[in-house]
Scaffold this active site. Structure first.
Site, mmCIF file in Angstrom:
data_model
loop_
_atom_site.group_PDB
_atom_site.id
_atom_site.type_symbol
_atom_site.label_atom_id
_atom_site.label_comp_id
_atom_site.label_asym_id
_atom_site.label_seq_id
_atom_site.Cartn_x
_atom_site.Cartn_y
_atom_site.Cartn_z
ATOM 1 N N ARG A 1 0.353 -1.450 -0.140
ATOM 2 C CA ARG A 1 -0.505 -0.176 -0.159
ATOM 3 C C ARG A 1 0.782 1.541 0.305
ATOM 4 O O ARG A 1 0.283 2.415 -0.694
ATOM 5 C CB ARG A 1 -1.379 -0.053 1.570
ATOM 6 C CG ARG A 1 -2.198 1.227 1.055
ATOM 7 C CD ARG A 1 -2.987 0.907 0.380
ATOM 8 N NE ARG A 1 -4.161 2.013 0.535
ATOM 9 C CZ ARG A 1 -5.385 2.413 0.758
ATOM 10 N NH1 ARG A 1 -5.898 0.759 0.959
ATOM 11 N NH2 ARG A 1 -5.916 3.103 1.420
ATOM 12 N N ASN B 1 -11.384 16.866 0.925
ATOM 13 C CA ASN B 1 -11.686 15.741 0.159
ATOM 14 C C ASN B 1 -13.846 16.542 0.144
ATOM 15 O O ASN B 1 -13.732 16.763 1.678
ATOM 16 C CB ASN B 1 -11.633 14.799 0.837
ATOM 17 C CG ASN B 1 -12.301 12.867 0.905
ATOM 18 O OD1 ASN B 1 -13.484 13.364 0.208
ATOM 19 N ND2 ASN B 1 -11.753 12.172 1.325
ATOM 20 N N THR B 2 -14.647 15.506 -0.453
ATOM 21 C CA THR B 2 -15.469 16.126 0.069
ATOM 22 C C THR B 2 -16.437 14.373 0.418
ATOM 23 O O THR B 2 -15.779 13.296 0.058
ATOM 24 C CB THR B 2 -16.534 16.269 -1.126
ATOM 25 O OG1 THR B 2 -17.397 16.488 -1.082
ATOM 26 C CG2 THR B 2 -16.036 15.417 -2.478
ATOM 27 N N HIS B 3 -17.436 14.500 1.886
ATOM 28 C CA HIS B 3 -18.356 13.222 2.564
ATOM 29 C C HIS B 3 -19.365 13.182 2.983
ATOM 30 O O HIS B 3 -20.052 14.890 3.157
ATOM 31 C CB HIS B 3 -17.314 13.044 4.165
ATOM 32 C CG HIS B 3 -17.563 11.532 4.426
ATOM 33 N ND1 HIS B 3 -17.776 11.207 4.133
ATOM 34 C CD2 HIS B 3 -18.380 12.423 5.756
ATOM 35 C CE1 HIS B 3 -17.830 10.253 4.929
ATOM 36 N NE2 HIS B 3 -18.747 10.994 6.266
ATOM 37 N N ASP C 1 -5.996 15.247 6.719
ATOM 38 C CA ASP C 1 -4.901 14.592 7.347
ATOM 39 C C ASP C 1 -4.751 13.417 7.396
ATOM 40 O O ASP C 1 -5.724 12.076 6.488
ATOM 41 C CB ASP C 1 -5.356 15.255 8.398
ATOM 42 C CG ASP C 1 -6.448 14.423 9.417
ATOM 43 O OD1 ASP C 1 -7.469 13.358 9.132
ATOM 44 O OD2 ASP C 1 -7.071 15.378 10.410
ATOM 45 N N GLY D 1 -6.519 10.951 8.932
ATOM 46 C CA GLY D 1 -7.358 10.495 10.049
ATOM 47 C C GLY D 1 -8.604 9.705 8.447
ATOM 48 O O GLY D 1 -8.767 9.996 7.414
ATOM 49 N N ASP E 1 -11.422 11.301 7.499
ATOM 50 C CA ASP E 1 -12.787 12.490 6.901
ATOM 51 C C ASP E 1 -12.688 12.942 8.792
ATOM 52 O O ASP E 1 -13.958 13.752 9.143
ATOM 53 C CB ASP E 1 -13.953 11.730 7.115
ATOM 54 C CG ASP E 1 -14.612 10.868 6.054
ATOM 55 O OD1 ASP E 1 -13.386 10.308 4.765
ATOM 56 O OD2 ASP E 1 -15.061 9.493 5.974
HETATM 57 C C1 GAR Z 1 -20.286 11.608 -3.135
HETATM 58 O O1 GAR Z 1 -20.970 11.616 -2.207
HETATM 59 C C2 GAR Z 1 -18.546 11.216 -1.761
HETATM 60 O O2 GAR Z 1 -18.903 12.579 -0.756
HETATM 61 C C3 GAR Z 1 -18.639 9.768 -1.058
HETATM 62 O O3 GAR Z 1 -19.298 9.237 -2.343
HETATM 63 C C4 GAR Z 1 -19.858 10.348 -4.032
HETATM 64 C C5 GAR Z 1 -19.078 9.634 -5.079
HETATM 65 O O4 GAR Z 1 -20.056 10.886 -5.728
HETATM 66 N N1 GAR Z 1 -17.277 9.932 -0.941
HETATM 67 C C6 GAR Z 1 -17.443 9.259 0.232
HETATM 68 O O5 GAR Z 1 -18.514 8.969 0.548
HETATM 69 C C7 GAR Z 1 -15.826 9.030 0.659
HETATM 70 N N2 GAR Z 1 -15.909 8.993 2.380
HETATM 71 P P1 GAR Z 1 -19.469 11.187 -6.745
HETATM 72 O O6 GAR Z 1 -18.744 9.712 -7.426
HETATM 73 O O7 GAR Z 1 -21.093 11.193 -8.289
HETATM 74 O O8 GAR Z 1 -18.999 12.732 -7.185
#
Ligand code: GAR
Length: 209
Positions: free
Chosen positions: A72, A114-116, A148, A150, A152
């Site tokens: 990894r 990152n978006t969560h 970072d 961790g 999220d």
């Molecule tokens: C999004 O909602 C994003 O926040 C999530 O995957 C989706 C991707 O959608 N990510 C996570 O859950 C990471 N923890 P997309 O491929 O249609 O942009």
């Protein structure tokens, strides 16, 4: 952690799936007012719509699969190198379903967001909408954060709330979150790149340059 954005105005976006957040960024970059260019789109797997979206938009793509490396950590080094080839000012994880590791963060800590699909610190991990439903919360949403080490856990750039409907399934809830999430991502990435930002402990200030 303390970081400020360099003067470049191009980003690398990493994806693992449908890429609707990527598409929102692509659409935004079609307007010169947005002031951001996507230099490349990377993925941890082949055959995903996210890569197709990039190719249709004429954006260079690359794939860096964990399975192609002995460890990894080797993958993490390779991913950082693939990204570095484009010298981005910001790396955007948009539905990228891998944790980046220490080597990646050595190069890009403070410069990766990152978006969560949950309101951090609630419901980290891969199943934010389902975990929120299981818990029975009435309000959830999405979080953009600076990555970072961790899961999220990084300093929060922005959050948007979404009400849970009585008849929601994980899928319907996630789709409603994603509508709000895409707008948040486009707005924040644009402002971070155009105006700069600073990370001071857990506080992120956009436009602080
Ligand atoms: C999004 O909602 C994003 O926040 C999530 O995957 C989706 C991707 O959608 N990510 C996570 O859950 C990471 N923890 P997309 O491929 O249609 O942009």
């Amino acid at each position: 952690m303390s970081a400020a954005l360099s003067s470049g105005r191009h980003v690398v976006v990493l994806v693992s799936g449908a890429g609707t957040n990527l598409q929102a960024l692509i659409d935004a970059t079609n307007s010169s007012d947005y002031g951001v260019r996507i230099a490349a789109v990377g993925a941890d797997r082949h055959g995903i719509e996210g890569l197709d979206r990039a190719e249709r938009a004429g954006i260079p793509t690359f794939v860096c699969r964990v399975a192609d490396f002995p460890t990894r950590a080797d993958w993490d080094v390779a991913l950082a190198a693939r990204v570095a080839a484009y010298e981005p000012s910001l790396v955007v994880l948009a539905g990228f379903m891998k944790l980046v590791g220490a080597n990646f963060l050595a190069a890009y800590a403070g410069r990766t967001v990152n978006t969560h699909p949950a309101l951090s610190p609630s419901f980290p991990g891969m199943h934010g909408p389902a975990d929120a439903l299981t818990y029975g919360v009435k309000v959830t949403g999405c979080t953009l954060f600076v990555v970072d080490g961790g899961v999220d856990t990084g300093p929060i750039v922005d959050q948007q709330a979404v009400r849970v409907a009585p008849d929601d399934t994980p899928e319907t809830l996630h789709e409603r979150i994603k509508v709000v999430e895409r707008a948040m991502l486009v707005d924040c990435v644009g402002r971070m790149v155009r105006e700069g930002y600073a990370v001071d402990g857990r506080t992120v200030r956009v436009g602080a340059r």
